[in-house]
Design a protein around this motif. Structure first.
Motif, PDB file in Angstrom:
ATOM      1  N   UNK A  32       0.811  -1.209   0.000  1.00 34.01           N
ATOM      2  CA  UNK A  32       0.000   0.000   0.000  1.00 34.01           C
ATOM      3  C   UNK A  32       0.843   1.257   0.000  1.00 34.01           C
ATOM      4  N   UNK A  33       1.919   1.248   0.784  1.00 36.82           N
ATOM      5  CA  UNK A  33       2.828   2.406   0.811  1.00 36.82           C
ATOM      6  C   UNK A  33       3.515   2.589  -0.540  1.00 36.82           C
ATOM      7  N   UNK A  34       3.927   1.482  -1.162  1.00 37.97           N
ATOM      8  CA  UNK A  34       4.556   1.575  -2.482  1.00 37.97           C
ATOM      9  C   UNK A  34       3.570   2.126  -3.499  1.00 37.97           C
ATOM     10  N   UNK A  35       2.329   1.672  -3.429  1.00 36.07           N
ATOM     11  CA  UNK A  35       1.308   2.165  -4.349  1.00 36.07           C
ATOM     12  C   UNK A  35       1.081   3.656  -4.145  1.00 36.07           C
ATOM     13  N   UNK A  36       1.003   4.098  -2.902  1.00 35.01           N
ATOM     14  CA  UNK A  36       0.815   5.522  -2.622  1.00 35.01           C
ATOM     15  C   UNK A  36       1.951   6.354  -3.222  1.00 35.01           C
ATOM     16  N   UNK A  37       3.182   5.898  -3.053  1.00 38.33           N
ATOM     17  CA  UNK A  37       4.334   6.632  -3.601  1.00 38.33           C
ATOM     18  C   UNK A  37       4.317   6.631  -5.128  1.00 38.33           C
ATOM     19  N   UNK A  38       3.936   5.517  -5.712  1.00 36.58           N
ATOM     20  CA  UNK A  38       3.894   5.413  -7.163  1.00 36.58           C
ATOM     21  C   UNK A  38       2.809   6.309  -7.745  1.00 36.58           C
ATOM     22  N   UNK A  39       1.658   6.352  -7.100  1.00 38.23           N
ATOM     23  CA  UNK A  39       0.583   7.232  -7.562  1.00 38.23           C
ATOM     24  C   UNK A  39       1.015   8.685  -7.450  1.00 38.23           C
ATOM     25  N   UNK A  40       1.659   9.045  -6.347  1.00 33.80           N
ATOM     26  CA  UNK A  40       2.136  10.425  -6.182  1.00 33.80           C
ATOM     27  C   UNK A  40       3.117  10.783  -7.297  1.00 33.80           C
ATOM     28  N   UNK A  41       3.994   9.856  -7.633  1.00 39.96           N
ATOM     29  CA  UNK A  41       4.958  10.112  -8.709  1.00 39.96           C
ATOM     30  C   UNK A  41       4.255  10.244 -10.055  1.00 39.96           C
ATOM     31  N   UNK A  42       3.250   9.408 -10.293  1.00 38.72           N
ATOM     32  CA  UNK A  42       2.502   9.486 -11.556  1.00 38.72           C
ATOM     33  C   UNK A  42       1.775  10.817 -11.659  1.00 38.72           C
ATOM     34  N   UNK A  43       1.165  11.240 -10.569  1.00 41.84           N
ATOM     35  CA  UNK A  43       0.445  12.521 -10.578  1.00 41.84           C
ATOM     36  C   UNK A  43       1.428  13.674 -10.798  1.00 41.84           C
ATOM     37  N   UNK A  44       2.580  13.625 -10.127  1.00 39.92           N
ATOM     38  CA  UNK A  44       3.592  14.674 -10.290  1.00 39.92           C
ATOM     39  C   UNK A  44       4.128  14.716 -11.720  1.00 39.92           C
ATOM     40  N   UNK A  45       4.104  13.567 -12.394  1.00 35.87           N
ATOM     41  CA  UNK A  45       4.579  13.503 -13.775  1.00 35.87           C
ATOM     42  C   UNK A  45       3.512  13.929 -14.773  1.00 35.87           C
ATOM     43  N   UNK A  46       2.306  14.224 -14.277  1.00 38.54           N
ATOM     44  CA  UNK A  46       1.255  14.725 -15.142  1.00 38.54           C
ATOM     45  C   UNK A  46       0.164  13.729 -15.510  1.00 38.54           C
TER      46      UNK A  46
END
Length: 70
Positions: A32-46
């Motif tokens: 879950x923590x990895x998913x949260x970080x990955x989603x944040x990175x995807x959102x930051x990437x646009x």
């Protein structure tokens, strides 16, 4: 007789089953923590909430509600 054997066997393995449950919960939390970080990175990437939701197997709105504040 079979019932008594089954009860004894279950009593014997109950601690091990409980430990397996703890390990599984830990793995889910880490995932879950990895998913949260990955989603944040995807959102930051646009990436859009639609794309994130699709990738996560949920709706755009559910993705936004889950991760918009993180």
């Amino acid at each position: 007789m079979e019932g008594a054997i089954h009860e004894e066997w279950h009593a014997h393995i109950a601690p091990s089953e409980a430990i397996l449950g703890v390990e599984a919960a830990k793995e889910r939390r880490q995932a879950g923590h990895r998913l949260d970080r990955t989603v944040a990175a995807a959102k930051a990437a646009g990436a859009s909430w639609t794309d994130i939701g699709r990738a996560a197997g949920i709706s755009r709105q559910a993705a936004h509600e889950r991760w918009a504040d993180k």
